[in-house]
Design an enzyme around this catalytic site. Structure first.
Site, short mmCIF file in Angstrom:
data_model
loop_
_atom_site.label_atom_id
_atom_site.label_comp_id
_atom_site.label_asym_id
_atom_site.label_seq_id
_atom_site.Cartn_x
_atom_site.Cartn_y
_atom_site.Cartn_z
N HIS A 16 3.12 -4.37 -0.50
CA HIS A 16 3.14 -5.84 -0.42
C HIS A 16 1.74 -6.44 -0.50
CE1 HIS A 16 7.30 -7.12 0.18
NE2 HIS A 16 7.49 -5.95 0.77
N GLU A 44 -2.39 2.68 -2.59
CA GLU A 44 -1.61 3.81 -2.06
C GLU A 44 -1.53 4.85 -3.17
OE1 GLU A 44 1.56 1.98 1.20
OE2 GLU A 44 2.33 2.64 -0.72
N CYS A 99 -17.74 3.44 13.54
CA CYS A 99 -17.33 4.85 13.45
C CYS A 99 -17.69 5.62 14.71
CB CYS A 99 -17.96 5.51 12.23
SG CYS A 99 -17.15 5.09 10.67
N CYS A 121 -14.56 1.01 10.05
CA CYS A 121 -15.89 1.29 9.49
C CYS A 121 -16.36 0.09 8.65
CB CYS A 121 -15.82 2.53 8.61
SG CYS A 121 -17.33 2.88 7.68
N CYS A 176 -1.50 3.86 2.89
CA CYS A 176 -1.38 2.55 3.56
C CYS A 176 -0.17 2.47 4.47
CB CYS A 176 -1.39 1.41 2.54
SG CYS A 176 -1.20 -0.22 3.29
#
Length: 374
Positions: free
Chosen positions: A46, A68, A103, A111, A174
């Site tokens: 999405h 992804e 991190c 990060c 994802c």
């Protein structure tokens, strides 16, 4: 081809609100601390559609979307030590440099090392590796998996088990990681608890899976599309309800159903009114509500402060709280050992050049995830 430009297929978003165009593009070789990856499989999320719609404040065009994906390292730039050609990898939209203060802090996975350039659609040196028809094409979320070859920063790559099926584990880039982690990392769902999950798309199903793995005793799925209820129950929902079936607000329904409210709730849509309902469905004193969905630019959340004063907690999550480079390989292992599901999220598989059909299936609510193969 290691130091040469590669010509390949990609789906280019030339402008907002228009279908993607399958084009031949040029992909430059990786520079220092960069990796060029041959993408084997990618899925449509999405978030890609959100950017394509023109509503994303960071959305710029022309761009190669996609975040992804999974593939094989084709070549590496100077200074890359942890990856080599032939490695099986998943590109990461949240990197893990291991050095910035984010991190180094166990409380977050956000990060910030390349955040500014990534948000502008550029590599860390401020340039792009993609061209098409003489024009520079922007990168997307540091990954750009809607291309047969892509270049990413070396801190945005997870090296995974080479035996993993890439047309499945690409989803760990994802949606599945985000939902599963929202339950086990962000909310820290406890055994015996009661949960409500608002929105039963891919991310919502992954939340349900996470709640079940964490030992929740009651998981209530909430969606206005009752066609999603059967699958939600297969993933572990104990019951499902449709807000349109009630004359009162859904949070009141849930409070009555659960003797005061749920222990944990999750908003997996990106709708600020639903975010409020999810918080207010939580139990006084200890209820925790996690915002997982991404709302449109400029939206604001609201509730009465009394909801928070009386002991409810409102939290948010990005990529499920996973520190990406170290966690994604472990998630792949959990899938390989059957601790978590992935196959069940894949409802459609298509050749890459039918990518626009994948968007149509998603908008029609007919797919959980469509995987595209090159």
């Amino acid at each position: 081809m290691a130091s040469q430009v590669i010509k390949c297929k990609a789906a280019v978003a030339w402008e907002a609100k228009k279908p993607l165009a399958i084009e031949e593009i040029e992909v430059a070789p990786p520079k220092a601390h960069e990796v060029r990856i041959k993408i084997i499989a990618t899925a449509v999320c999405h978030t890609d559609a959100y950017t394509l719609s023109g509503a994303d404040p960071e959305g710029s065009f022309p761009v190669i979307l996609g975040h992804e994906g999974a593939g094989i390292v084709e070549s590496v730039g100077e200074g890359v030590t942890k990856l080599k050609a032939g490695d099986t990898v998943i590109p990461l939209y949240i990197p893990q440099c291991g050095e910035c203060k984010f991190c180094l802090n166990p409380k977050t996975n956000l990060c910030q090392k390349i955040r500014v350039t990534q948000g502008k659609g550029l590599m860390p040196d401020g340039t792009s590796r993609f061209t098409c028809k003489g024009k520079t094409i922007l990168h997307y979320m540091g990954t750009s998996t809607f291309s047969e070859y892509t270049v990413v920063a070396d801190i945005s790559v997870a090296k995974i088990d080479p035996l993993a099926p890439l047309d499945k584990v690409c989803l760990l880039g994802c949606g599945i990681s985000t939902g599963y982690g929202a339950a086990v990392n962000t909310a820290k769902v406890e055994p015996g608890s009661t949960c409500a999950v608002f929105g039963l798309g891919g991310v919502g199903l992954a939340v349900i899976m996470g709640c079940k793995v964490a030992g929740a005793s009651r998981i209530i799925g909430v969606d206005i599309n009752k066609d999603k209820f059967t699958r939600a129950k297969e993933f572990g929902a104990s019951e499902c309800i449709n807000p349109q079936d009630f004359s009162k607000p859904i949070q009141e329904v849930l409070v009555e159903m659960t003797d005061g409210g749920v222990d944990y709730s999750f908003e997996c849509i990106g709708n600020v009114k639903v975010m409020r309902a999810a918080l207010e469905a939580c139990h006084k004193g200890w209820g925790v509500s996690v915002v997982v969905g991404v709302a449109a630019s400029g939206e604001e959340v609201a509730t009465r402060p009394f909801q928070l004063v009386t002991g409810r907690t409102w939290k948010g999550t990005a990529f499920g709280g996973w520190k990406s480079v170290e966690s994604v390989p472990k998630l792949v292992s959990e899938y390989m050992s059957k601790k978590i599901k992935i196959d069940e999220f894949v409802t459609h598989s298509l050749p890459f050049d039918q990518i626009n059909k994948a968007f149509e299936l998603m908008h029609a609510g007919k797919s959980i995830r469509t995987v595209l193969k090159f």
